[in-house]
Design a protein around this motif. Structure first.
Motif, PDB file in Angstrom:
ATOM      1  N   ASP A  28     -10.621   1.620  -2.445  1.00 33.84           N
ATOM      2  CA  ASP A  28     -10.090   2.619  -3.140  1.00 33.84           C
ATOM      3  C   ASP A  28     -10.555   2.817  -4.701  1.00 33.84           C
ATOM      4  O   ASP A  28     -10.702   1.746  -5.444  1.00 33.84           O
ATOM      5  N   GLY A  29     -11.134   3.778  -5.105  1.00 34.60           N
ATOM      6  CA  GLY A  29     -11.565   3.960  -6.403  1.00 34.60           C
ATOM      7  C   GLY A  29     -12.884   3.190  -6.468  1.00 34.60           C
ATOM      8  O   GLY A  29     -13.619   2.912  -7.519  1.00 34.60           O
ATOM      9  N   GLY A  82      -6.736   2.547   1.084  1.00 33.92           N
ATOM     10  CA  GLY A  82      -5.451   3.250   1.461  1.00 33.92           C
ATOM     11  C   GLY A  82      -4.334   2.193   0.835  1.00 33.92           C
ATOM     12  O   GLY A  82      -3.357   2.220   1.516  1.00 33.92           O
ATOM     13  N   ARG A  83      -4.505   1.677  -0.311  1.00 30.00           N
ATOM     14  CA  ARG A  83      -3.323   0.520  -0.784  1.00 30.00           C
ATOM     15  C   ARG A  83      -3.210  -0.436   0.220  1.00 30.00           C
ATOM     16  O   ARG A  83      -1.895  -0.668   0.138  1.00 30.00           O
ATOM     17  N   THR A  84      -3.760  -0.833   0.833  1.00 31.06           N
ATOM     18  CA  THR A  84      -3.642  -1.935   1.764  1.00 31.06           C
ATOM     19  C   THR A  84      -4.617  -3.021   1.512  1.00 31.06           C
ATOM     20  O   THR A  84      -5.685  -2.737   1.325  1.00 31.06           O
ATOM     21  N   LYS A 138     -12.890   4.507   7.194  1.00 32.82           N
ATOM     22  CA  LYS A 138     -11.900   3.962   6.113  1.00 32.82           C
ATOM     23  C   LYS A 138     -10.360   4.379   6.615  1.00 32.82           C
ATOM     24  O   LYS A 138      -9.532   3.400   6.846  1.00 32.82           O
ATOM     25  N   GLY A 139     -10.303   5.579   6.798  1.00 28.91           N
ATOM     26  CA  GLY A 139      -9.034   6.174   7.306  1.00 28.91           C
ATOM     27  C   GLY A 139      -8.439   5.383   8.680  1.00 28.91           C
ATOM     28  O   GLY A 139      -7.525   5.227   8.713  1.00 28.91           O
ATOM     29  N   GLU A 140      -9.412   5.224   9.466  1.00 32.08           N
ATOM     30  CA  GLU A 140      -9.090   4.627  10.718  1.00 32.08           C
ATOM     31  C   GLU A 140      -8.905   3.112  10.506  1.00 32.08           C
ATOM     32  O   GLU A 140      -7.914   2.504  11.106  1.00 32.08           O
ATOM     33  N   LEU A 141      -9.391   2.348   9.733  1.00 31.59           N
ATOM     34  CA  LEU A 141      -9.110   0.917   9.455  1.00 31.59           C
ATOM     35  C   LEU A 141      -7.866   1.173   8.813  1.00 31.59           C
ATOM     36  O   LEU A 141      -6.979  -0.030   9.053  1.00 31.59           O
ATOM     37  N   VAL A 142      -7.416   1.799   7.765  1.00 31.04           N
ATOM     38  CA  VAL A 142      -6.429   1.763   7.150  1.00 31.04           C
ATOM     39  C   VAL A 142      -5.080   1.931   8.255  1.00 31.04           C
ATOM     40  O   VAL A 142      -4.205   1.230   8.124  1.00 31.04           O
ATOM     41  N   ILE A 177      -0.883   6.735   3.099  1.00 32.07           N
ATOM     42  CA  ILE A 177      -0.946   7.959   2.565  1.00 32.07           C
ATOM     43  C   ILE A 177      -2.190   8.537   2.702  1.00 32.07           C
ATOM     44  O   ILE A 177      -2.956   7.634   2.077  1.00 32.07           O
ATOM     45  N   MET A 178      -2.406   9.570   3.340  1.00 32.68           N
ATOM     46  CA  MET A 178      -3.913   9.886   3.423  1.00 32.68           C
ATOM     47  C   MET A 178      -4.235  10.811   2.412  1.00 32.68           C
ATOM     48  O   MET A 178      -3.731  11.299   1.494  1.00 32.68           O
TER      49      MET A 178
END
Lengths: 306, 320
Positions: free
Chosen positions: A68-69, A118-120, A269-273, A286-287
């Motif tokens: 993130d960031g 993703g905040r994880t 990334k999205g998938e991992l999260v 939160i996508m």
């Protein structure tokens, strides 16, 4: 006038034209030949927007896109004894190491970091194929152990991006011993009940595939990545026949049951999260683009330009 | 008919001459050749001792691959009683490159697993030259599991140039099968003793050599890659295998110094193939000693010590 038209003007032109197209702004896709502008390539994480070819991406650039960031903090890896076998082929091993360090500005072939996706909270390690073919020696072993220990200490998952030709021959049997050694690291995670996700990238072969890269709870590969135990040439010489198209590529392995998924780098990334949050029995992610975490939350921000 | 290695050419000549003389004498009983033949024998013995006294790493590789060397099957037949082979990986096939089953070792019930190379053309083909496919490693994993559940020690006999590089082997997950077997080695709460009797070829060997104790025969080798393979990659010339064998530090003696091997079992002068029974007996004694040393350990301690053993390879200082 002659002096101006023959000398000054060309000089001025050449300065301008040089500024207009410095070589490093454009990369030619090795697959389809499209010229890609550096910003476009970077935004697509070194994948070709026109043919989806996945090019090499250094671990630092990968982490910048992943966390993130772009914020992550590196986890220190103990440096092993250098060149215990005093190995020399056409070059001395310490010289090869020095060249690789200079070329990549990295210590060895694996980078370990922690941060949030993703905040994880996760620990991630990424293998660097441009550092002596990503080869697994004692440093890579130390890196995986450091990553597993960090994940266990923080009770968070480990995501490992593999990329290697195999074991580092210059460390002889000590590189082979990293197979059981890294397996012990994987066992630490499993015993702690923490997810261990392997993302297999191009290429992942030899002793690396035959140890930690095939022991994940979930195996995801990047499209068209070569994933193998034995090299294609060795197999062709052994069985004396041509191998089918796409043999040992990610999609072929998916068909043969060795992988869970083949996923485009930009969707990784999205998938991992999503997967990690489900495995950790966490709330849905939160996508979308997340704002940078507050300063005090990440005091050790260590993102660097790749 | 004895098989000679390339560096034994001189020896082959002398022994051949002695044999020729004796053959002649057998046909002409009045000929007395014994003095001459005995002199040749002495000369041959001296040369053999000289050659084997200082084998280079590459020559050790050649001895380790010698076709007349005792193989896994010979050890199992001589050292184990009631050997009951158990077959199959319960998924696809039985791999004949890997032998395994229940047996008694000096009255103790154990599980024994090993690579078998075969000793003539037919058996070599049947055994695939000791190069296992995924089914072989999955069989080994299954047998280690069995041993763990019934608290039987595991003895593995390692002798392979490597896992089989074939199309089907790749498709059925050679890497995964090796990774799982290695993982199983590190999970079982029973003593695990590995003996390298010839070649310990890379991942194909590690898969059941990640043991509590590793013994190696004097002229056996254990390496991340074959010298020929290493030479082809690093020297771009597969004829540079002598240099590669030297650089890789793959001999039993070097591996003992590197704490990878715990014990080097001496071979008769001239190698295991010139004293098969003695070699097999020495291996049996070594296994007994190592098993005895682990007899009182409890399962959890064994696992912890085995893991520590591998974790330390990369942490502690290495002296060669």
């Amino acid at each position: 006038m002659n002096w101006i038209s023959n000398y000054v003007r060309p000089k001025i032109n050449s300065i301008f034209s040089r500024r207009e197209v410095p070589d490093n702004l454009w990369t030619k896709c090795p697959e389809c030949g499209t010229m890609l502008f550096h910003r476009e390539l970077r935004a697509a994480q070194n994948t070709c927007p026109s043919c989806d070819h996945h090019m090499h991406i250094p671990p630092r650039a990968r982490f910048e896109a992943l966390f993130d960031g772009g914020i992550f903090s590196e986890i220190t890896v103990d440096e092993p004894q250098v060149d215990p076998l005093a190995f020399k082929d056409q070059k001395r091993y310490p010289d090869r190491l020095k060249d690789a360090k200079k070329k990549t500005s990295e210590t060895d072939a694996m980078l370990v970091a922690e941060g949030e996706i993703g905040r994880t909270k996760i620990v991630a390690c990424a293998q660097d194929f441009s550092f002596m073919g990503g080869s697994m020696g004692m440093y890579v072993g130390n890196a995986i152990i450091a990553a597993a220990e960090a994940a266990v200490a923080r009770k968070c998952p480990l995501v490992l991006f593999s990329a290697a030709g195999g074991a580092r021959m210059q460390e002889g049997i000590l590189s082979l011993m990293q197979m059981p050694r890294t397996t012990v690291a994987v066992q630490m995670l499993k015993e702690a009940g923490l997810p261990y996700i392997v993302v297999l990238t191009h290429p992942t072969t030899g002793g690396v595939t035959a140890s930690y890269a095939m022991l994940g709870d979930i195996h995801i590969a990047e499209p068209n990545a070569l994933i193998a135990f034995a090299g294609t040439r060795v197999i062709e010489q052994t069985i004396r026949e041509k191998l089918p198209e796409g043999f040992q590529r990610a999609e072929y392995l998916l068909d043969h049951g060795m992988l869970d998924r083949v996923t485009h780098r930009t969707q990784m990334k999205g998938e991992l999260v999503s997967i990690l949050r489900m495995l950790m029995r966490d709330t849905p992610p939160i996508m979308g683009d997340l704002p940078k975490p507050a300063e005090e939350a990440e005091p050790q921000a260590a993102a660097e330009e790749a | 008919m004895r098989n000679y290695l390339e560096f034994e050419k001189g020896l082959a000549e002398i022994e051949g001459k002695a044999e020729e003389l004796r053959a002649m004498a057998r046909q002409n009983p009045e000929m007395d050749v014994e003095d001459e033949a005995a002199a040749l024998d002495t000369k041959a013995d001296a040369l053999l001792a000289e050659l084997y006294g200082e084998l280079t790493p590459w020559r050790k590789c050649q001895v380790a691959r010698h076709p007349d060397r005792p193989h896994c099957k010979d050890y199992i037949e001589a050292l184990f009683q009631e050997y009951t082979p158990l077959a199959g990986d319960r998924n696809f096939a039985d791999d004949h490159a890997i032998m395994g089953g229940l047996a008694r070792f000096n009255d103790r019930p154990v599980v024994v697993i090993g690579h078998e190379k075969g000793h003539d053309t037919n058996t070599r083909i049947e055994r695939n030259f000791g190069m296992a496919r995924p089914e072989g490693y999955r069989k080994a994993t299954r047998l280690m599991d069995l041993a763990d559940r019934f608290k039987l020690p595991v003895i593995t006999i390692v002798d392979t140039q490597g896992a089989y590089p074939g199309k089907g082997a790749e498709e059925r997950g050679q890497s995964e099968a090796i990774a799982r077997a290695t993982e199983k080695c590190l999970q079982i709460g029973v003593p695990l003793i590995a003996v390298i009797i010839g070649e310990g070829g890379s991942g194909g060997a590690v898969a059941f050599a990640a043991a509590d104790k590793l013994a190696m025969l004097e002229h056996s080798v254990y390496s991340v890659i074959s010298p020929e393979g290493c030479a082809a990659i690093l020297w771009k010339d597969s004829e540079k295998m002598r240099e590669a064998a030297e650089a890789l530090r793959l001999t039993a003696q070097d591996l003992e110094k590197l704490s990878v091997a715990d014990l080097v079992i001496p071979e008769p002068v001239g190698g295991a193939h010139r004293g098969r029974a003695d070699t097999i007996e020495a291996v049996g004694n070594a296994i007994e000693g190592l098993l005895e040393g682990l007899a009182d350990e409890d399962g959890a301690d064994l696992i912890a010590a085995r893991r520590k053993r591998f974790l330390d390879l990369g942490r502690s200082a290495i002296m060669l």
